[in-house]
Motif scaffolding. Sequence first.
Motif, PDB file in Angstrom:
ATOM      1  N   GLU A 132      -0.899 -15.355  14.884  1.00 51.63           N
ATOM      2  CA  GLU A 132      -0.470 -16.093  13.691  1.00 51.63           C
ATOM      3  C   GLU A 132      -0.356 -17.590  13.989  1.00 51.63           C
ATOM      4  N   ALA A 133       0.152 -17.913  15.193  1.00 50.05           N
ATOM      5  CA  ALA A 133       0.238 -19.317  15.586  1.00 50.05           C
ATOM      6  C   ALA A 133      -1.141 -19.943  15.691  1.00 50.05           C
ATOM      7  N   ALA A 134      -2.090 -19.163  16.230  1.00 51.88           N
ATOM      8  CA  ALA A 134      -3.466 -19.669  16.345  1.00 51.88           C
ATOM      9  C   ALA A 134      -4.071 -19.890  14.969  1.00 51.88           C
ATOM     10  N   ARG A 135      -3.787 -18.934  14.037  1.00 50.73           N
ATOM     11  CA  ARG A 135      -4.319 -19.091  12.678  1.00 50.73           C
ATOM     12  C   ARG A 135      -3.722 -20.314  11.991  1.00 50.73           C
ATOM     13  N   GLN A 136      -2.414 -20.506  12.190  1.00 46.56           N
ATOM     14  CA  GLN A 136      -1.778 -21.674  11.589  1.00 46.56           C
ATOM     15  C   GLN A 136      -2.316 -22.972  12.176  1.00 46.56           C
ATOM     16  N   ALA A 137      -2.534 -22.963  13.496  1.00 46.79           N
ATOM     17  CA  ALA A 137      -3.098 -24.161  14.140  1.00 46.79           C
ATOM     18  C   ALA A 137      -4.492 -24.456  13.617  1.00 46.79           C
ATOM     19  N   ALA A 138      -5.295 -23.376  13.468  1.00 48.71           N
ATOM     20  CA  ALA A 138      -6.652 -23.554  12.944  1.00 48.71           C
ATOM     21  C   ALA A 138      -6.608 -24.064  11.512  1.00 48.71           C
TER      22      ALA A 138
ATOM     23  N   GLN B 174      -5.626 -27.647  11.497  1.00 47.45           N
ATOM     24  CA  GLN B 174      -6.733 -28.494  11.928  1.00 47.45           C
ATOM     25  C   GLN B 174      -7.729 -28.701  10.799  1.00 47.45           C
ATOM     26  N   VAL B 175      -7.999 -27.617  10.061  1.00 48.26           N
ATOM     27  CA  VAL B 175      -8.917 -27.733   8.932  1.00 48.26           C
ATOM     28  C   VAL B 175      -8.348 -28.683   7.877  1.00 48.26           C
ATOM     29  N   GLU B 176      -7.030 -28.533   7.607  1.00 49.82           N
ATOM     30  CA  GLU B 176      -6.405 -29.409   6.621  1.00 49.82           C
ATOM     31  C   GLU B 176      -6.398 -30.856   7.099  1.00 49.82           C
ATOM     32  N   ALA B 177      -6.157 -31.055   8.417  1.00 49.54           N
ATOM     33  CA  ALA B 177      -6.164 -32.415   8.963  1.00 49.54           C
ATOM     34  C   ALA B 177      -7.546 -33.041   8.863  1.00 49.54           C
ATOM     35  N   GLU B 178      -8.572 -32.244   9.140  1.00 49.66           N
ATOM     36  CA  GLU B 178      -9.943 -32.746   9.024  1.00 49.66           C
ATOM     37  C   GLU B 178     -10.258 -33.104   7.582  1.00 49.66           C
TER      38      GLU B 178
ATOM     39  N   ALA C 152     -10.877 -37.190   3.524  1.00 51.24           N
ATOM     40  CA  ALA C 152     -10.474 -37.789   2.253  1.00 51.24           C
ATOM     41  C   ALA C 152     -10.019 -39.230   2.446  1.00 51.24           C
ATOM     42  N   GLU C 153      -9.327 -39.477   3.583  1.00 52.07           N
ATOM     43  CA  GLU C 153      -8.876 -40.830   3.876  1.00 52.07           C
ATOM     44  C   GLU C 153     -10.060 -41.757   4.125  1.00 52.07           C
TER      45      GLU C 153
END
Length: 490
Positions: free
Chosen positions: A100-106, A109-113, A118-119
């Motif tokens: 679950e931690a790995a999924r959240q990190a992934a 990361q997708v949201e950060a990208e 967008a920025e």
Amino acid sequence: MTKQANRVRLTAGRVAAFSCPADKSQAFLWDTEAPALLVRVTPSGRKTYAFESRVRGATVRITVGDVAAWTLDKARERANELCRLTDKGIDPRDVARQEEAARQAARAQVEAEALKQAEVQRAAALTTGEAWVAYVAERRPHWSERHYQSHLEKASPGGMPSKARGRGDTLTKPGPLAPLMLVPLKDLDAPTIEAWAAREGKVRPSSARLAWRQLSVFLNWCAEQPRYAELLPARNPAKTKKTREALGKDTAKQDALQREQLSGWFHAVRQIENSAIAAALQFLLLTGCRMNEALSLRWSDVNFKWKGITMHDKVEGERTIPLTPYVAHLLTGLPHRNEWVFASARALQMDAHNIRRRAMKAEKRGIVATDGDMQETSGSGHISPPNAPHDHACAVAGIEGLTLHGLRRSFGTLTEWLEIPAGVVAQIQGHKPSATAEKHYRVRPLDLLRVHHERIEAWILEQAEVRFTSQAEPGKLRTSAGAIQLHRVA
């Protein structure tokens, strides 16, 4: 009932028929084919598959899923996967938490990208005008009001009703920086600014030079802001040789009244019907103050008892200069319409042409023009810079090219005839001291300034052939050409 007694080979039918006794809060049925798999049922009839085993001496029970959502084969397969972990001494819950931690990190990361992309897109679309608005808003507390307004004017898109005297029906022109405000900030490079300078330098070089200086400071500010720095080149794109050459150099203006022109100038100015304008122009010449200092003068700044005027300047914040006899005479003759010394008339009748034009516009809109529509007032309460009346007076006097600021220059120039100490003139006009002695070793009280200032005023009036006595009735003066009546607007 023991766990062993409840262990059977699970089938779809047995799972469906399994129920919870009325005296129990829950019941379990274990599978023989997958020993770690069980069915749990509650009195409400809800059934779920679960996994149960022991890891490091502790019982571990993990819900697999609802029997309606999981097939028996899938449930056995999942139970066997978990069993292989427990056989190795691994708690499946730890694995689940790690997954679950790995999924959240992934996901993060997708949201950060996505956010970074967008920025990047937002930065690519960011216009110079948007950054300019942020810059002006942040720096405004550190600026004077005039400096702030100058930044707004230089970047203005124009198209607004003009506030200039007599030009209420015309629209303002775009400021020099207006074309650059539409350019994306990332595209504001040296060639773009050089092309802009080449165009503006041919049309309005003086205004463009000031706008260029403001632009250079703005770009320096952008380079210090993390959100803008990456959009600009390392070197300020406004500071190039081509831009400086295109805009040319500042040349010191030389417009000033000559001694022999004083008589004609005074004669023409004192015939201006608006007494506030006539007095303001003479005030500018006889005090050498800045235009904004004169127009923003309040009655509370004038001390008729102790003969002093407090001027609000841009150097020291404020300074006090003498209230000389003739200037006191001028101010005494002005009406007290509001807090401002040089107050605007409450209602200045427009000329017949403007009245007809406004009436026609009102008629086209289906509006009946009232007396209020046929009048104009000053929004600030004081007169606006009287460029047009002064130009007309200079034309009558045969004087060419004399600006309002030239009156300030005239004061400083005319004092040379009297060999007045330069420090005295600078202190009256509000200039910064230019020498160590002036900064630290010259403290001139108001009375000492008055001696020199009254001498300057008397000499100027003498050259202008203005016969003045302090007992003269306010609004009336004599010259060698005869008596001239000053007309005040009520």
